[in-house]
Design a protein around this motif. Sequence first.
Motif, PDB file in Angstrom:
ATOM      1  N   ARG A 168      49.315  10.845  18.285  1.00 46.79           N
ATOM      2  CA  ARG A 168      48.880   9.977  17.187  1.00 46.79           C
ATOM      3  C   ARG A 168      47.364   9.939  17.123  1.00 46.79           C
ATOM      4  O   ARG A 168      46.772  10.034  16.041  1.00 46.79           O
ATOM      5  CB  ARG A 168      49.456   8.567  17.387  1.00 46.79           C
ATOM      6  N   GLN A 169      46.712   9.833  18.281  1.00 48.30           N
ATOM      7  CA  GLN A 169      45.253   9.780  18.309  1.00 48.30           C
ATOM      8  C   GLN A 169      44.641  11.073  17.762  1.00 48.30           C
ATOM      9  O   GLN A 169      43.695  11.032  16.971  1.00 48.30           O
ATOM     10  CB  GLN A 169      44.771   9.516  19.736  1.00 48.30           C
ATOM     11  N   ASP A 213      51.150   8.751  22.585  1.00 53.68           N
ATOM     12  CA  ASP A 213      49.968   8.166  21.942  1.00 53.68           C
ATOM     13  C   ASP A 213      48.905   9.217  21.654  1.00 53.68           C
ATOM     14  O   ASP A 213      48.225   9.158  20.627  1.00 53.68           O
ATOM     15  CB  ASP A 213      49.363   7.061  22.814  1.00 53.68           C
ATOM     16  N   ASP A 225      41.005   5.923  19.994  1.00 50.35           N
ATOM     17  CA  ASP A 225      41.974   5.161  19.212  1.00 50.35           C
ATOM     18  C   ASP A 225      41.179   4.014  18.608  1.00 50.35           C
ATOM     19  O   ASP A 225      40.918   3.014  19.283  1.00 50.35           O
ATOM     20  CB  ASP A 225      43.097   4.661  20.116  1.00 50.35           C
ATOM     21  N   THR A 253      39.953  11.279  23.778  1.00 48.68           N
ATOM     22  CA  THR A 253      40.232  10.970  22.379  1.00 48.68           C
ATOM     23  C   THR A 253      39.766   9.544  22.127  1.00 48.68           C
ATOM     24  O   THR A 253      39.372   8.838  23.057  1.00 48.68           O
ATOM     25  CB  THR A 253      41.743  11.064  22.068  1.00 48.68           C
ATOM     26  N   SER A 280      46.055  13.140  15.709  1.00 47.29           N
ATOM     27  CA  SER A 280      46.376  13.241  14.288  1.00 47.29           C
ATOM     28  C   SER A 280      45.445  12.390  13.434  1.00 47.29           C
ATOM     29  O   SER A 280      45.069  12.788  12.330  1.00 47.29           O
ATOM     30  CB  SER A 280      47.828  12.818  14.044  1.00 47.29           C
ATOM     31  N   LEU A 281      45.052  11.226  13.942  1.00 53.09           N
ATOM     32  CA  LEU A 281      44.175  10.330  13.193  1.00 53.09           C
ATOM     33  C   LEU A 281      42.701  10.704  13.311  1.00 53.09           C
ATOM     34  O   LEU A 281      41.924  10.496  12.377  1.00 53.09           O
ATOM     35  CB  LEU A 281      44.371   8.886  13.665  1.00 53.09           C
ATOM     36  N   ASN A 282      42.306  11.227  14.476  1.00 44.80           N
ATOM     37  CA  ASN A 282      40.905  11.571  14.707  1.00 44.80           C
ATOM     38  C   ASN A 282      40.869  12.864  15.531  1.00 44.80           C
ATOM     39  O   ASN A 282      41.035  12.831  16.751  1.00 44.80           O
ATOM     40  CB  ASN A 282      40.193  10.448  15.454  1.00 44.80           C
TER      41      ASN A 282
END
Length: 137
Positions: free
Chosen positions: A53-54, A50, A22, A20, A56-58
Amino acid sequence: MIKEEIFIFLNENPSFSLATCDGTIPHVRILMLHKADETGIYFMVGKFKDVYRQLSLNPTVELCFHKDNFQVRISGKVEKLDKDLDLKKEILEARPFMKPWIDQVGFKYMAVFRVKNGIATTWSLETEMQPKNSILL
């Protein structure tokens, strides 16, 4: 290798590296596959991590499955399947070691992701000098 053979390889070798990003910082970790079939490649993570979150964002990822001197890399985008309680229960059934955690906090911290329509490439020492062959999953 054809698509069906790739699914067999993934299911027989369920540990994979997940890459992934960040921001501009790449991250790789080892995860466990739940299943791979015509509907996609399924895995889960904790929503408190983490990696959640990663993703979800990308949602752009690469997965790498490996055995001996052979690997299958899959590039694609993940989609969240958070509302599929039956799938979460299926994963829990396959991983009974998670039961105490789910009994304590429920399914709210379990996030299920699927890579659908990924692009697979294979590699081995014998074929590394040959052109890459992409397989749509």
